[in-house]
Design a protein around this motif. Structure first.
Motif, PDB file in Angstrom:
ATOM      1  N   SER A 169       0.771  -1.304   0.046  1.00 21.71           N
ATOM      2  CA  SER A 169       0.012   0.227   0.031  1.00 21.71           C
ATOM      3  C   SER A 169       0.911   1.304   0.053  1.00 21.71           C
ATOM      4  CB  SER A 169      -0.925   0.074   1.124  1.00 21.71           C
ATOM      5  OG  SER A 169      -0.017   0.058   2.408  1.00 21.71           O
ATOM      6  N   ASP A 204       2.685   4.733  -0.625  1.00 21.73           N
ATOM      7  CA  ASP A 204       2.620   5.509  -1.780  1.00 21.73           C
ATOM      8  C   ASP A 204       1.435   5.453  -2.716  1.00 21.73           C
ATOM      9  OD1 ASP A 204       4.829   6.875  -0.568  1.00 21.73           O
ATOM     10  OD2 ASP A 204       6.162   5.954  -2.020  1.00 21.73           O
ATOM     11  N   LYS A 205       0.485   4.704  -2.408  1.00 21.55           N
ATOM     12  CA  LYS A 205      -0.740   4.423  -3.226  1.00 21.55           C
ATOM     13  C   LYS A 205      -2.096   5.062  -2.670  1.00 21.55           C
ATOM     14  CE  LYS A 205       0.842   0.287  -5.216  1.00 21.55           C
ATOM     15  NZ  LYS A 205       0.926  -1.292  -4.971  1.00 21.55           N
ATOM     16  N   SER A 206      -2.931   5.612  -3.427  1.00 21.75           N
ATOM     17  CA  SER A 206      -4.259   6.002  -3.065  1.00 21.75           C
ATOM     18  C   SER A 206      -5.092   4.792  -2.584  1.00 21.75           C
ATOM     19  CB  SER A 206      -5.011   6.866  -4.023  1.00 21.75           C
ATOM     20  OG  SER A 206      -5.254   6.112  -4.920  1.00 21.75           O
ATOM     21  N   GLU A 220      -6.449   3.079  -5.564  1.00 18.33           N
ATOM     22  CA  GLU A 220      -5.653   2.288  -6.146  1.00 18.33           C
ATOM     23  C   GLU A 220      -5.323   0.900  -5.411  1.00 18.33           C
ATOM     24  OE1 GLU A 220      -2.069   5.152  -8.384  1.00 18.33           O
ATOM     25  OE2 GLU A 220      -2.210   5.053  -6.211  1.00 18.33           O
ATOM     26  N   ILE A 221      -5.254   1.172  -4.256  1.00 16.79           N
ATOM     27  CA  ILE A 221      -5.046  -0.077  -3.557  1.00 16.79           C
ATOM     28  C   ILE A 221      -6.350  -1.167  -3.612  1.00 16.79           C
ATOM     29  CG2 ILE A 221      -4.674  -1.173  -1.177  1.00 16.79           C
ATOM     30  CD1 ILE A 221      -3.553   1.587  -0.447  1.00 16.79           C
ATOM     31  N   GLU A 223      -6.252  -2.778  -6.921  1.00 14.19           N
ATOM     32  CA  GLU A 223      -5.385  -3.991  -7.043  1.00 14.19           C
ATOM     33  C   GLU A 223      -5.780  -5.229  -6.351  1.00 14.19           C
ATOM     34  OE1 GLU A 223      -1.170  -3.107  -6.193  1.00 14.19           O
ATOM     35  OE2 GLU A 223      -1.372  -1.229  -7.059  1.00 14.19           O
TER      36      GLU A 223
END
Ligand code: NZQ
Ligand code: ZN
Length: 387
Positions: free
Chosen positions: A316, A318-320, A323-324, A327
């Motif tokens: 997770s 550096d991801k918004s 985005e997580i 994924e």
């Protein structure tokens, strides 16, 4: 957490060779037993002969109903109801997968009801009595072995509907993992997808402060993901088969929805697809579920973030949140594809021609689901995304 009542009356007898407990378990009911099974897998595996021997050894008298279809049909269930009435059946023994068990439950309720058993699926009548049933499970999937639900199909009207009652809990269910060694690859895959989908329906909830239920659910998912692949690699891996079976039972025996508002919208939509195309339930769920997830995840993105991180170990950093979450949804789709489940309706020969009808039927009593209430337009959008 919401309030709840948990009451499960099924005796679960689990382990290698446990079919030898059948005589003892069924002994209160030895007169006039109806033995219900499917298209012949139990004859090929030798289980049929073993069951007959166990029943003969206690002097049980039996009638038989063979040929329960996957997606069991009302017409076949009506045959069973007729046998119960003609032969004064006192107990029903289901030997097979979820379809056989569901058919046995519907027969058990219909045998003691003067009207049409379909009435129970359309809320025209409530089940007030049922014959007792027992099961020997041969496939890890539905959890029907330890719950009071039954799903049947009316092939004349192309409707697949559910009935349920505490009276339909099996008296006992025998689960021997070795009996599932013969389950073919595609049915093993369908079972894996169905078990995971049952967890999704109860895990993606708007109810907060339910850490134990969430850890249960995540534990079942991880167990299925790991052991599903092992069972597909080696169909005779006893431990993998055992872990899949236990996961399947726990996913649907009332444990996960304690204090939680469950969703079930994807099951409702899938049943509409199966009702027209006779599609195996697991295939429909594999196609639809990731698309439902994409459609709804923003309603409570943090739950999908938790799912991605805890179940799929998505990094997770550096991801918004979006985005997580996405994924995690993609990891679900990738797993289904890796084990050989279909990803689109086109792959299984279904086009958009019946989408309107499916969406109308799915929402006939109003919006469906709780994570996000789905309107007819939402259902259509998920179906179109699944093409
Ligand atoms: O009919 P036989 O010859 O036994 O073959 C079956 C069938 O062709 C075969 N099979 C089962 N055990 C086997 C085996 N083949 C070799 N070795 C074995 N040990 O597998 C095929 C599929 O069987 P089925 O019973 O249809 O599968 P499943 O257990 O997935 O049940 C699916 C049905 O359950 C309903 C589904 O909608 C579908 O109608 N569901 C029931 C639920 C419940 N009662 O709680 C909940 C679920 O969400 C689901 O909707
Ligand atoms: Zn299911």
């Amino acid at each position: 957490m919401n309030g709840f009542q948990l009451y499960n009356t099924t005796r679960l007898v689990f382990g290698k060779g446990k079919v030898n407990r059948l005589g003892e378990l069924i002994s209160p009911y030895i007169d006039n037993i109806l033995l219900v099974y499917g298209g012949g897998s139990i004859k090929k595996s030798g289980l049929y002969n073993q069951v007959k021997q166990e029943l003969a050894s206690i002097g049980a008298t039996i009638e038989e109903l063979a040929g329960i279809e996957p997606n069991p049909r009302l017409s076949t269930i009506n045959k069973g109801i007729q046998i119960c009435r003609d032969k004064n059946i006192q107990f029903i023994l289901a030997v097979g997968g979820g379809s056989v068990i569901d058919a046995a439950k519907a027969i058990a309720a219909g045998a003691l009801y003067p009207g049409d058993v379909w009435d129970f699926t359309i809320q025209k009548a409530t089940i007030t009595q049922a014959l007792p049933i027992g099961t020997i499970l041969t496939l890890a999937a539905t959890g029907s072995e330890m719950n009071g639900g039954s799903v049947i199909t009316n092939w004349e009207t192309n409707q697949k509907r559910t009935m349920g009652s505490k009276l339909l809990y099996p008296e006992f269910s025998i689960i021997d993992p070795a009996l599932t060694f013969t389950v073919p690859r595609n049915q093993t895959v369908n079972g894996i997808v169905d078990i995971m989908s049952h967890v999704f329906e109860q895990y993606f909830s708007q109810t907060t402060s339910t850490p134990l239920q969430e850890r249960f659910a995540e534990g079942i998912l991880q167990t299925v993901i790991e052991n599903g692949e092992k069972a597909l690699e080696n169909g005779e891996d006893y431990d993998a088969r055992a872990n899949l079976l236990l996961a399947g039972t726990y996913a649907m025996n009332g444990t996960l929805p304690t204090g939680v508002e469950a969703d079930w919208a994807t099951h409702v939509i899938e049943h509409e697809v199966s009702a027209i195309y006779d599609l195996p339930h697991g295939e429909g769920l594999a196609i639809l579920f990731p698309n439902w997830m994409k459609h709804v995840y923003q309603e409570r993105v943090e739950k999908f973030v938790q799912y991605a991180v805890r179940v799929w170990s998505i990094d997770s950093v550096d991801k918004s949140d979006d985005e997580i979450a996405l994924e995690g949804i993609q990891a679900t789709r990738d797993y289904f594809t890796r084990i050989g489940a279909p990803a689109t309706l086109s792959e299984v020969g279904i086009d958009h021609s019946h989408f309107e009808r499916m969406a109308d039927e799915a929402t006939q009593f109003g919006d469906i689901g709780y994570f996000k209430k789905l309107t007819k337009e939402d259902v259509l959008s998920i179906l179109h995304a699944s093409i």
